[in-house]
Design a protein around this motif. Structure first.
Motif, mmCIF file in Angstrom:
data_model
loop_
_atom_site.group_PDB
_atom_site.id
_atom_site.type_symbol
_atom_site.label_atom_id
_atom_site.label_comp_id
_atom_site.label_asym_id
_atom_site.label_seq_id
_atom_site.Cartn_x
_atom_site.Cartn_y
_atom_site.Cartn_z
ATOM 1 N N ASP A 13 26.873 -46.882 17.915
ATOM 2 C CA ASP A 13 27.910 -45.968 17.443
ATOM 3 C C ASP A 13 28.781 -46.574 16.343
ATOM 4 O OD1 ASP A 13 27.160 -43.964 19.307
ATOM 5 O OD2 ASP A 13 28.251 -45.052 20.882
ATOM 6 N N ASN A 14 28.672 -47.867 16.122
ATOM 7 C CA ASN A 14 29.454 -48.552 15.097
ATOM 8 C C ASN A 14 28.524 -49.542 14.405
ATOM 9 O OD1 ASN A 14 31.602 -49.525 13.543
ATOM 10 N ND2 ASN A 14 32.144 -51.050 15.083
ATOM 11 N N ALA A 15 27.663 -49.007 13.551
ATOM 12 C CA ALA A 15 26.543 -49.790 13.015
ATOM 13 C C ALA A 15 26.802 -50.347 11.621
ATOM 14 C CB ALA A 15 25.282 -48.924 12.997
ATOM 15 N N SER A 16 28.042 -50.416 11.188
ATOM 16 C CA SER A 16 28.358 -50.967 9.876
ATOM 17 C C SER A 16 29.392 -52.067 10.027
ATOM 18 C CB SER A 16 28.899 -49.883 8.935
ATOM 19 O OG SER A 16 27.888 -48.953 8.593
ATOM 20 N N GLY A 17 29.075 -53.252 9.509
ATOM 21 C CA GLY A 17 30.032 -54.344 9.595
ATOM 22 C C GLY A 17 29.371 -55.683 9.358
ATOM 23 N N TYR A 18 30.157 -56.725 9.611
ATOM 24 C CA TYR A 18 29.691 -58.086 9.357
ATOM 25 C C TYR A 18 28.782 -58.574 10.475
ATOM 26 C CZ TYR A 18 32.845 -58.492 5.416
ATOM 27 O OH TYR A 18 33.457 -58.317 4.207
ATOM 28 N N LEU A 19 27.664 -59.175 10.070
ATOM 29 C CA LEU A 19 26.711 -59.734 11.019
ATOM 30 C C LEU A 19 27.170 -61.088 11.533
ATOM 31 C CD1 LEU A 19 23.490 -58.932 8.952
ATOM 32 C CD2 LEU A 19 24.406 -57.593 10.868
#
Length: 428
Positions: free
Chosen positions: A205-211
Protein backbone atom coordinates in the motif's frame (compact mmCIF):
# COMPACT_ATOMS: atom_id res chain seq x y z
CA UNK A 1 1.88 -16.03 -13.74
CA UNK A 2 3.75 -13.65 -11.41
CA UNK A 3 6.47 -11.16 -12.31
CA UNK A 4 9.13 -11.09 -9.59
CA UNK A 5 11.70 -8.31 -9.19
CA UNK A 6 14.46 -7.72 -6.65
CA UNK A 7 15.14 -4.05 -5.87
CA UNK A 8 18.54 -3.31 -4.35
CA UNK A 9 19.29 0.01 -2.64
CA UNK A 10 22.68 1.65 -2.11
CA UNK A 11 25.35 -1.08 -2.28
CA UNK A 12 28.54 1.00 -2.01
CA UNK A 13 30.80 -1.78 -3.25
CA UNK A 14 34.31 -1.03 -1.99
CA UNK A 15 33.19 -0.05 1.50
CA UNK A 16 33.91 -2.24 4.50
CA UNK A 17 32.27 -2.08 7.90
CA UNK A 18 33.98 0.12 10.47
CA UNK A 19 34.62 -0.43 14.19
CA UNK A 20 34.61 -4.21 14.06
CA UNK A 21 36.18 -5.88 17.13
CA UNK A 22 39.79 -6.93 16.83
CA UNK A 23 38.99 -10.64 16.59
CA UNK A 24 36.88 -10.04 13.45
CA UNK A 25 38.77 -7.22 11.74
CA UNK A 26 40.55 -9.63 9.39
CA UNK A 27 37.13 -10.94 8.24
CA UNK A 28 35.70 -7.56 7.26
CA UNK A 29 34.87 -8.83 3.75
CA UNK A 30 32.47 -11.37 5.26
CA UNK A 31 30.29 -8.52 6.56
CA UNK A 32 30.72 -6.09 3.68
CA UNK A 33 28.44 -4.82 0.87
CA UNK A 34 30.19 -7.31 -1.43
CA UNK A 35 28.84 -10.19 0.69
CA UNK A 36 25.38 -8.56 0.78
CA UNK A 37 25.49 -8.39 -3.05
CA UNK A 38 26.40 -12.09 -3.28
CA UNK A 39 23.46 -12.96 -1.02
CA UNK A 40 21.13 -10.75 -3.05
CA UNK A 41 22.14 -12.56 -6.23
CA UNK A 42 21.47 -15.94 -4.58
CA UNK A 43 18.06 -14.72 -3.40
CA UNK A 44 17.07 -13.49 -6.86
CA UNK A 45 17.98 -16.88 -8.34
CA UNK A 46 16.11 -18.83 -5.62
CA UNK A 47 13.00 -16.69 -6.07
CA UNK A 48 13.08 -16.90 -9.87
CA UNK A 49 13.17 -13.13 -10.34
CA UNK A 50 12.74 -11.58 -13.78
CA UNK A 51 15.20 -8.75 -13.04
CA UNK A 52 17.43 -7.21 -10.38
CA UNK A 53 17.19 -3.41 -10.10
CA UNK A 54 20.07 -1.36 -8.63
CA UNK A 55 19.10 2.11 -7.38
CA UNK A 56 22.45 3.91 -7.67
CA UNK A 57 25.61 4.28 -5.58
CA UNK A 58 26.37 0.72 -6.57
CA UNK A 59 30.06 1.56 -6.10
CA UNK A 60 31.50 3.66 -3.27
CA UNK A 61 33.85 5.77 -5.43
CA UNK A 62 35.95 5.82 -8.59
CA UNK A 63 38.87 4.42 -6.57
CA UNK A 64 37.00 1.13 -6.17
CA UNK A 65 36.85 0.23 -9.87
CA UNK A 66 39.08 -2.84 -9.68
CA UNK A 67 37.36 -4.15 -6.56
CA UNK A 68 33.84 -3.62 -7.85
CA UNK A 69 34.40 -4.96 -11.37
CA UNK A 70 34.88 -8.67 -10.53
CA UNK A 71 32.08 -8.54 -7.94
CA UNK A 72 29.64 -7.17 -10.48
CA UNK A 73 30.82 -9.46 -13.27
CA UNK A 74 30.46 -12.57 -11.11
CA UNK A 75 27.03 -11.59 -9.77
CA UNK A 76 25.55 -10.47 -13.09
CA UNK A 77 26.93 -13.57 -14.85
CA UNK A 78 25.21 -15.81 -12.29
CA UNK A 79 21.97 -13.88 -12.75
CA UNK A 80 22.24 -14.07 -16.52
CA UNK A 81 22.74 -17.83 -16.46
CA UNK A 82 19.48 -18.04 -14.51
CA UNK A 83 17.71 -15.88 -17.11
CA UNK A 84 17.62 -12.81 -14.83
CA UNK A 85 18.27 -9.34 -16.23
CA UNK A 86 20.17 -6.61 -14.34
CA UNK A 87 19.29 -2.91 -14.62
CA UNK A 88 20.98 -0.07 -12.78
CA UNK A 89 21.05 3.72 -12.51
CA UNK A 90 24.04 5.72 -11.37
CA UNK A 91 24.03 7.94 -8.29
CA UNK A 92 26.23 10.77 -7.08
CA UNK A 93 28.89 8.40 -5.70
CA UNK A 94 29.34 6.31 -8.84
CA UNK A 95 28.44 8.73 -11.65
CA UNK A 96 31.98 8.54 -13.08
CA UNK A 97 32.63 4.87 -12.39
CA UNK A 98 29.39 2.94 -12.94
CA UNK A 99 28.98 3.66 -16.71
CA UNK A 100 32.42 2.25 -17.64
CA UNK A 101 31.93 -0.60 -15.19
CA UNK A 102 28.57 -1.55 -16.69
CA UNK A 103 30.16 -1.46 -20.15
CA UNK A 104 32.57 -4.16 -18.95
CA UNK A 105 29.82 -6.35 -17.49
CA UNK A 106 27.94 -8.37 -20.12
CA UNK A 107 24.17 -8.54 -19.62
CA UNK A 108 24.03 -5.53 -17.29
CA UNK A 109 22.22 -2.39 -18.46
CA UNK A 110 22.57 1.21 -17.32
CA UNK A 111 19.26 3.06 -17.61
CA UNK A 112 19.02 6.80 -18.21
CA UNK A 113 22.62 7.37 -19.22
CA UNK A 114 23.71 11.03 -19.27
CA UNK A 115 20.59 12.15 -17.44
CA UNK A 116 18.14 11.07 -20.15
CA UNK A 117 15.08 9.13 -19.00
CA UNK A 118 14.88 5.62 -20.46
CA UNK A 119 12.34 2.81 -20.17
CA UNK A 120 12.35 -0.96 -20.63
CA UNK A 121 9.57 -3.53 -20.61
CA UNK A 122 9.68 -6.25 -17.96
CA UNK A 123 7.66 -9.45 -18.24
CA UNK A 124 5.05 -10.29 -20.85
CA UNK A 125 3.14 -7.19 -22.07
CA UNK A 126 0.28 -9.42 -23.16
CA UNK A 127 -0.50 -10.42 -19.59
CA UNK A 128 -0.99 -8.72 -16.26
CA UNK A 129 2.42 -9.83 -15.03
CA UNK A 130 4.35 -7.07 -16.81
CA UNK A 131 5.66 -3.63 -15.97
CA UNK A 132 7.39 -0.67 -17.58
CA UNK A 133 10.57 0.35 -15.76
CA UNK A 134 11.78 3.95 -16.08
CA UNK A 135 15.28 4.96 -15.01
CA UNK A 136 17.43 8.10 -14.82
CA UNK A 137 21.16 8.26 -14.08
CA UNK A 138 23.25 11.11 -12.69
CA UNK A 139 25.06 12.93 -15.52
CA UNK A 140 27.41 14.70 -13.07
CA UNK A 141 28.37 14.47 -9.40
CA UNK A 142 26.05 17.36 -8.56
CA UNK A 143 22.61 17.83 -10.05
CA UNK A 144 20.61 20.76 -8.69
CA UNK A 145 17.45 20.38 -10.78
CA UNK A 146 14.53 18.02 -10.30
CA UNK A 147 14.94 15.24 -12.89
CA UNK A 148 11.20 14.52 -12.77
CA UNK A 149 10.57 17.74 -14.71
CA UNK A 150 12.21 16.01 -17.72
CA UNK A 151 10.16 12.82 -17.51
CA UNK A 152 8.55 12.21 -20.95
CA UNK A 153 4.82 12.81 -21.24
CA UNK A 154 4.29 9.44 -22.90
CA UNK A 155 5.09 7.04 -20.07
CA UNK A 156 3.44 3.95 -21.47
CA UNK A 157 0.49 2.00 -20.19
CA UNK A 158 0.06 -0.61 -17.54
CA UNK A 159 2.03 -0.86 -14.32
CA UNK A 160 4.88 1.66 -14.14
CA UNK A 161 7.96 1.58 -11.90
CA UNK A 162 10.59 4.27 -11.43
CA UNK A 163 14.25 3.64 -10.54
CA UNK A 164 15.87 6.85 -9.32
CA UNK A 165 18.71 8.12 -7.13
CA UNK A 166 17.62 11.44 -5.61
CA UNK A 167 17.16 13.63 -2.54
CA UNK A 168 13.48 13.88 -1.63
CA UNK A 169 12.01 17.12 -0.24
CA UNK A 170 15.39 18.83 0.12
CA UNK A 171 15.04 21.85 -2.15
CA UNK A 172 18.65 23.05 -1.86
CA UNK A 173 20.24 19.64 -2.29
CA UNK A 174 22.89 19.19 -5.02
CA UNK A 175 21.83 15.55 -5.41
CA UNK A 176 18.84 15.60 -7.77
CA UNK A 177 16.27 17.21 -5.47
CA UNK A 178 12.75 15.93 -6.01
CA UNK A 179 9.56 16.56 -4.10
CA UNK A 180 7.04 14.10 -2.79
CA UNK A 181 4.43 15.97 -4.81
CA UNK A 182 6.21 15.51 -8.14
CA UNK A 183 6.75 11.83 -7.36
CA UNK A 184 3.02 11.42 -6.77
CA UNK A 185 2.11 13.50 -9.84
CA UNK A 186 4.08 11.11 -12.05
CA UNK A 187 1.39 8.52 -11.26
CA UNK A 188 3.79 5.59 -11.07
CA UNK A 189 2.82 2.48 -9.18
CA UNK A 190 6.13 2.51 -7.31
CA UNK A 191 9.26 4.64 -7.04
CA UNK A 192 12.35 2.66 -6.04
CA UNK A 193 14.65 5.33 -4.63
CA UNK A 194 18.32 5.38 -3.74
CA UNK A 195 20.54 7.89 -1.88
CA UNK A 196 19.10 8.00 1.66
CA UNK A 197 20.49 5.07 3.65
CA UNK A 198 17.55 4.66 6.04
CA UNK A 199 14.87 2.53 4.33
CA UNK A 200 11.28 3.72 4.28
CA UNK A 201 8.50 1.51 5.60
CA UNK A 202 7.53 0.16 2.20
CA UNK A 203 4.73 -2.32 1.52
CA UNK A 204 2.02 -3.05 -1.05
CA UNK A 205 0.00 0.00 0.00
CA UNK A 206 3.04 2.30 0.26
CA UNK A 207 5.30 1.20 -2.57
CA UNK A 208 7.28 4.39 -3.19
CA UNK A 209 10.29 5.39 -1.14
CA UNK A 210 13.88 4.76 -0.19
CA UNK A 211 15.19 1.21 -0.32
CA UNK A 212 18.06 2.01 2.06
CA UNK A 213 21.49 0.44 2.17
CA UNK A 214 21.67 -3.31 1.67
CA UNK A 215 23.93 -3.61 4.72
CA UNK A 216 24.43 -0.99 7.42
CA UNK A 217 27.71 0.75 6.63
CA UNK A 218 28.31 1.81 10.24
CA UNK A 219 26.61 1.91 13.64
CA UNK A 220 24.66 4.98 12.54
CA UNK A 221 22.59 2.74 10.22
CA UNK A 222 20.76 0.42 12.63
CA UNK A 223 17.96 -2.02 11.94
CA UNK A 224 17.07 -4.60 9.32
CA UNK A 225 18.79 -4.17 5.94
CA UNK A 226 18.53 -5.99 2.65
CA UNK A 227 16.95 -5.94 -0.83
CA UNK A 228 13.21 -5.75 -1.53
CA UNK A 229 11.25 -8.51 -3.22
CA UNK A 230 8.43 -7.24 -5.47
CA UNK A 231 5.75 -9.40 -7.09
CA UNK A 232 3.41 -8.18 -9.82
CA UNK A 233 0.29 -10.04 -10.90
CA UNK A 234 -2.96 -9.03 -12.59
CA UNK A 235 -1.60 -5.56 -13.25
CA UNK A 236 -0.95 -4.80 -9.57
CA UNK A 237 1.84 -5.06 -7.01
CA UNK A 238 0.86 -8.03 -4.88
CA UNK A 239 3.95 -8.26 -2.69
CA UNK A 240 6.53 -5.71 -1.54
CA UNK A 241 8.72 -6.87 1.31
CA UNK A 242 12.24 -6.44 2.56
CA UNK A 243 14.48 -9.48 2.91
CA UNK A 244 16.93 -8.59 5.71
CA UNK A 245 19.81 -10.74 4.51
CA UNK A 246 22.62 -8.32 5.47
CA UNK A 247 25.52 -10.27 7.04
CA UNK A 248 26.05 -7.48 9.58
CA UNK A 249 23.27 -5.77 11.49
CA UNK A 250 23.62 -2.78 13.78
CA UNK A 251 21.20 -2.35 16.67
CA UNK A 252 20.59 0.26 19.36
CA UNK A 253 19.33 -1.26 22.59
CA UNK A 254 18.07 0.46 25.71
CA UNK A 255 18.60 -1.41 28.99
CA UNK A 256 16.50 -0.21 31.91
CA UNK A 257 18.66 -0.52 35.05
CA UNK A 258 16.21 1.28 37.29
CA UNK A 259 16.74 0.11 40.87
CA UNK A 260 19.89 -1.86 40.00
CA UNK A 261 22.15 -2.29 43.04
CA UNK A 262 25.38 -3.12 41.23
CA UNK A 263 27.25 -5.02 38.55
CA UNK A 264 25.30 -8.29 38.93
CA UNK A 265 21.96 -6.55 38.34
CA UNK A 266 23.31 -4.77 35.24
CA UNK A 267 24.62 -8.06 33.81
CA UNK A 268 21.22 -9.71 34.40
CA UNK A 269 19.33 -6.89 32.63
CA UNK A 270 21.71 -6.92 29.67
CA UNK A 271 21.47 -10.72 29.39
CA UNK A 272 17.67 -10.53 29.33
CA UNK A 273 17.75 -8.06 26.45
CA UNK A 274 20.16 -10.26 24.51
CA UNK A 275 17.90 -13.28 25.00
CA UNK A 276 14.97 -11.24 23.68
CA UNK A 277 16.99 -10.25 20.63
CA UNK A 278 17.94 -13.89 20.04
CA UNK A 279 14.29 -15.01 20.23
CA UNK A 280 13.26 -12.39 17.67
CA UNK A 281 16.02 -13.42 15.27
CA UNK A 282 15.24 -17.10 15.75
CA UNK A 283 11.75 -16.47 14.33
CA UNK A 284 13.07 -14.56 11.29
CA UNK A 285 13.61 -16.12 7.86
CA UNK A 286 16.82 -14.12 7.29
CA UNK A 287 19.48 -13.83 9.97
CA UNK A 288 22.64 -11.74 10.17
CA UNK A 289 25.95 -13.40 11.00
CA UNK A 290 27.05 -10.57 13.26
CA UNK A 291 25.31 -7.89 15.34
CA UNK A 292 27.00 -4.69 16.49
CA UNK A 293 25.30 -3.08 19.48
CA UNK A 294 25.09 0.46 20.76
CA UNK A 295 23.87 0.22 24.35
CA UNK A 296 22.10 2.91 26.35
CA UNK A 297 21.48 2.37 30.05
CA UNK A 298 18.30 4.10 31.22
CA UNK A 299 15.99 4.28 34.24
CA UNK A 300 16.08 5.72 37.76
CA UNK A 301 19.46 4.64 39.07
CA UNK A 302 22.36 6.17 41.00
CA UNK A 303 25.01 3.83 39.59
CA UNK A 304 27.89 5.69 37.93
CA UNK A 305 30.22 4.70 35.12
CA UNK A 306 32.68 2.87 37.38
CA UNK A 307 29.80 0.72 38.66
CA UNK A 308 28.55 -0.22 35.19
CA UNK A 309 31.81 -0.63 33.24
CA UNK A 310 32.68 -4.09 34.66
CA UNK A 311 29.28 -5.39 33.50
CA UNK A 312 29.71 -4.35 29.86
CA UNK A 313 31.79 -6.54 27.50
CA UNK A 314 34.81 -4.85 26.01
CA UNK A 315 34.52 -3.57 22.45
CA UNK A 316 37.55 -5.46 21.12
CA UNK A 317 36.05 -8.95 20.90
CA UNK A 318 32.84 -10.68 19.84
CA UNK A 319 30.71 -13.34 21.56
CA UNK A 320 28.05 -15.87 20.63
CA UNK A 321 24.48 -14.67 20.94
CA UNK A 322 22.83 -16.92 23.56
CA UNK A 323 20.27 -19.47 22.48
CA UNK A 324 21.21 -19.73 18.79
CA UNK A 325 23.92 -22.43 18.85
CA UNK A 326 26.67 -20.03 17.88
CA UNK A 327 25.12 -19.08 14.55
CA UNK A 328 25.20 -15.34 15.35
CA UNK A 329 27.93 -13.38 17.07
CA UNK A 330 27.59 -9.99 18.72
CA UNK A 331 29.80 -7.24 20.06
CA UNK A 332 29.44 -3.88 21.77
CA UNK A 333 30.36 -1.00 19.46
CA UNK A 334 29.77 1.63 22.17
CA UNK A 335 27.67 2.32 25.25
CA UNK A 336 26.51 5.26 27.34
CA UNK A 337 24.61 6.03 30.51
CA UNK A 338 21.38 8.03 30.31
CA UNK A 339 19.85 7.42 33.73
CA UNK A 340 18.04 9.72 36.12
CA UNK A 341 18.93 9.97 39.84
CA UNK A 342 16.73 7.92 42.13
CA UNK A 343 15.95 11.02 44.17
CA UNK A 344 13.47 13.04 42.04
CA UNK A 345 14.89 16.13 40.38
CA UNK A 346 12.16 18.19 42.03
CA UNK A 347 13.53 17.27 45.47
CA UNK A 348 17.15 17.78 44.48
CA UNK A 349 16.22 21.18 43.05
CA UNK A 350 15.22 22.34 46.54
CA UNK A 351 18.85 22.13 47.65
CA UNK A 352 20.98 25.29 47.83
CA UNK A 353 24.18 23.77 46.44
CA UNK A 354 25.72 22.67 43.13
CA UNK A 355 23.60 19.51 42.74
CA UNK A 356 20.52 21.60 43.45
CA UNK A 357 21.48 24.20 40.82
CA UNK A 358 22.13 21.47 38.26
CA UNK A 359 18.81 19.76 39.06
CA UNK A 360 16.98 23.07 38.45
CA UNK A 361 18.65 23.40 35.05
CA UNK A 362 17.65 19.84 34.14
CA UNK A 363 14.05 20.56 35.11
CA UNK A 364 14.09 23.56 32.77
CA UNK A 365 15.13 21.24 29.92
CA UNK A 366 12.08 19.07 30.61
CA UNK A 367 9.69 21.93 29.91
CA UNK A 368 7.76 22.46 26.68
CA UNK A 369 9.71 23.67 23.66
CA UNK A 370 7.88 27.02 23.79
CA UNK A 371 9.06 27.78 27.35
CA UNK A 372 11.08 31.02 27.50
CA UNK A 373 13.60 29.83 30.11
CA UNK A 374 14.26 26.62 28.17
CA UNK A 375 14.75 28.61 24.96
CA UNK A 376 17.19 30.97 26.72
CA UNK A 377 19.20 28.06 28.14
CA UNK A 378 19.52 26.44 24.71
CA UNK A 379 20.40 29.76 23.08
CA UNK A 380 23.22 30.22 25.59
CA UNK A 381 24.45 26.68 24.90
CA UNK A 382 24.38 27.30 21.15
CA UNK A 383 26.38 30.54 21.50
CA UNK A 384 28.90 28.79 23.70
CA UNK A 385 29.44 25.95 21.22
CA UNK A 386 29.88 28.32 18.32
CA UNK A 387 32.41 30.43 20.22
CA UNK A 388 34.59 27.54 21.37
CA UNK A 389 38.17 27.40 20.06
CA UNK A 390 38.49 25.11 17.09
CA UNK A 391 34.92 25.72 15.88
CA UNK A 392 36.27 26.28 12.36
CA UNK A 393 37.50 22.70 12.42
CA UNK A 394 34.15 21.46 13.65
CA UNK A 395 32.53 22.97 10.58
CA UNK A 396 34.27 20.37 8.44
CA UNK A 397 32.37 17.54 10.14
CA UNK A 398 29.51 16.05 8.06
CA UNK A 399 25.90 16.88 8.76
CA UNK A 400 24.09 20.06 9.76
CA UNK A 401 24.76 22.10 12.87
CA UNK A 402 22.82 20.52 15.77
CA UNK A 403 19.27 21.81 16.20
CA UNK A 404 17.79 22.84 19.54
CA UNK A 405 16.40 19.39 20.31
CA UNK A 406 19.81 17.83 19.78
CA UNK A 407 21.37 20.47 22.03
CA UNK A 408 18.73 19.74 24.67
CA UNK A 409 19.53 16.01 24.52
CA UNK A 410 23.26 16.71 24.89
CA UNK A 411 22.73 19.04 27.84
CA UNK A 412 20.35 16.63 29.55
CA UNK A 413 22.68 13.67 29.19
CA UNK A 414 25.83 15.52 30.25
CA UNK A 415 23.95 17.18 33.11
CA UNK A 416 22.68 13.84 34.39
CA UNK A 417 26.19 12.40 34.19
CA UNK A 418 27.54 15.30 36.24
CA UNK A 419 24.72 15.06 38.77
CA UNK A 420 25.30 11.33 39.27
CA UNK A 421 29.01 12.00 39.87
CA UNK A 422 28.22 14.71 42.44
CA UNK A 423 25.79 12.48 44.32
CA UNK A 424 28.25 9.58 44.25
CA UNK A 425 30.94 11.80 45.79
CA UNK A 426 28.49 12.71 48.57
CA UNK A 427 27.79 9.03 49.28
CA UNK A 428 31.49 8.23 49.35
Amino acid sequence: MTLKLLAVGDLHLGRRPTRLPADLAARADDYSPAEAWRRSVDLAIREGAEAVLLAGDVVESRHDYFEALPRLQTGVAALSRAGIQTFAVSGNHDVNILPPLIDRVPDAHLLGRNGQWESVQLGDPGHGDSATLWGWSFPAERVRHNPLTQLPDDRGTGLRLGLLHCDRDQADSPYAPVTGETLRDARFDAWLLGHIHQPDGLDVDNASGYLGTVVGLDAGEPGARGPWLIEVADGHIQRFEQRPLAPLRWERIDIDIGGAAGEADVVQRLDARLEGLARALDRADDRPDLIGLRLRFTGDCDLVETDITPAVPQTDHSMELPGLDGTIRWFVESWRIDTRPVTPLSRLAERDDQPGLLARRLLVLERDATDADRAALLEAADRHLQSMPGHAGWSQLPGPWPDRQRLADWLRESGQNALRAMLAQERD
